[in-house]
Design an enzyme around this catalytic site. Sequence first.
Site, short mmCIF file in Angstrom:
data_model
loop_
_atom_site.label_atom_id
_atom_site.label_comp_id
_atom_site.label_asym_id
_atom_site.label_seq_id
_atom_site.Cartn_x
_atom_site.Cartn_y
_atom_site.Cartn_z
N GLU A 133 -13.95 -0.11 -15.87
CA GLU A 133 -15.49 0.31 -15.28
C GLU A 133 -15.36 0.77 -14.13
O GLU A 133 -16.05 1.59 -13.33
CB GLU A 133 -16.28 -0.58 -15.84
CG GLU A 133 -16.26 -0.98 -17.17
CD GLU A 133 -16.94 0.19 -18.13
OE1 GLU A 133 -16.37 1.31 -17.92
OE2 GLU A 133 -17.90 -0.06 -19.19
N THR A 186 -21.97 7.43 -15.16
CA THR A 186 -22.77 6.14 -14.92
C THR A 186 -23.02 6.02 -13.29
O THR A 186 -24.02 5.58 -12.88
CB THR A 186 -21.93 5.07 -15.27
OG1 THR A 186 -21.57 5.03 -16.61
CG2 THR A 186 -22.47 3.61 -14.94
N1 HSE Z 1 -25.35 -1.54 -17.48
C1 HSE Z 1 -24.63 -0.39 -17.18
C2 HSE Z 1 -25.63 0.43 -16.34
C3 HSE Z 1 -24.26 0.36 -18.41
O1 HSE Z 1 -26.78 0.68 -16.95
O2 HSE Z 1 -25.56 1.11 -15.49
C4 HSE Z 1 -23.62 1.54 -18.35
O3 HSE Z 1 -23.33 2.25 -19.69
#
Ligand code: HSE
Length: 312
Positions: A133, A186
Amino acid sequence: MSLNKCLVSSPATVANLGCGFDIMGLAIQEPLDRIGVKLNSNREIRISEITGPEGHKLSFSPRENLMIHVLQCFTKKLGTKQGLDITLEKHVPLSSGMGSSAASSGGVLVAANALFDNPFNNDDLVTLAMEGEKFISGAWHADNVAPCIMGGLVVIPNYEPLSLVSCPFPEDLIVVVVHPHFELPTKEARAALPKEIPLGLAVKQWGHVAAYVSSFFLQDKNGLARYMEDFVIEPARAALIPGFYDVKNAALENGAIGCSIAGGGPSVFAFTFDQDQAETIASQMALAFKKHQIECDRFYSPINPNGCHLID
Ligand code: HSE
């Protein structure tokens, strides 16, 4: 090592679930990636094949593909220089808010772990998957990788040290996900977030988070409906998703108990307890996107209790 290759199925996930930014996520039944890991004799970690409807968007390069990066972290932690070949059948849409990078990193790690006779536990695998990530978005979050690897609904009350809590959920809860056909990385979705929030707003939000999580533990359906609402992240990201509030209204008007952005978006998810209503909710949400000239895929299923698992 008793095997020389392992194949796993790795699910899409929905993170945040409304008010639980970065601390809650669940696995869904579809779409699923299929990821294979096989021993090779040349000490290199490489991708031998990428197929599937989303596969053409991905690179084979170690500098760009997170699966190579997380397996390098895996073999380093294990203290081996064993070479590995990866195959990927990619179905989870990229930059969709459905945990595509988590499905890749979670799946490849679970396959490699099985190949080496399971040296690592879930905490280790989730920590390694978070490297993927970070590689993709620069952000260290576990709310997609944890439910992808562990299945079900996972709460992350702490990151340092990492703490993962498998949370009970009503078996008749249906998760509807509508995926609009555009990408929202993201990194961009996180760049839209406020760096600070006023204390009063924080109090409102953490009150909801506390009651929302306890509603899952108590199987309190009214509590889930009442406390899902997110006052911080959703308002900051809504403008990144054309028609978001129309889509949300369509879900709520057709019987959803709640609706919000799936992870960083642009997918939107809704909850319902009525199996018969799920199709209507999904199609009305898709219709609302269509009014903004956006086509969608639709998925709905109970929560996937299994997460990544071996299929061969
Ligand atoms: N918690 C993360 C965000 C998840 O909202 O940026 C990304 O899929």
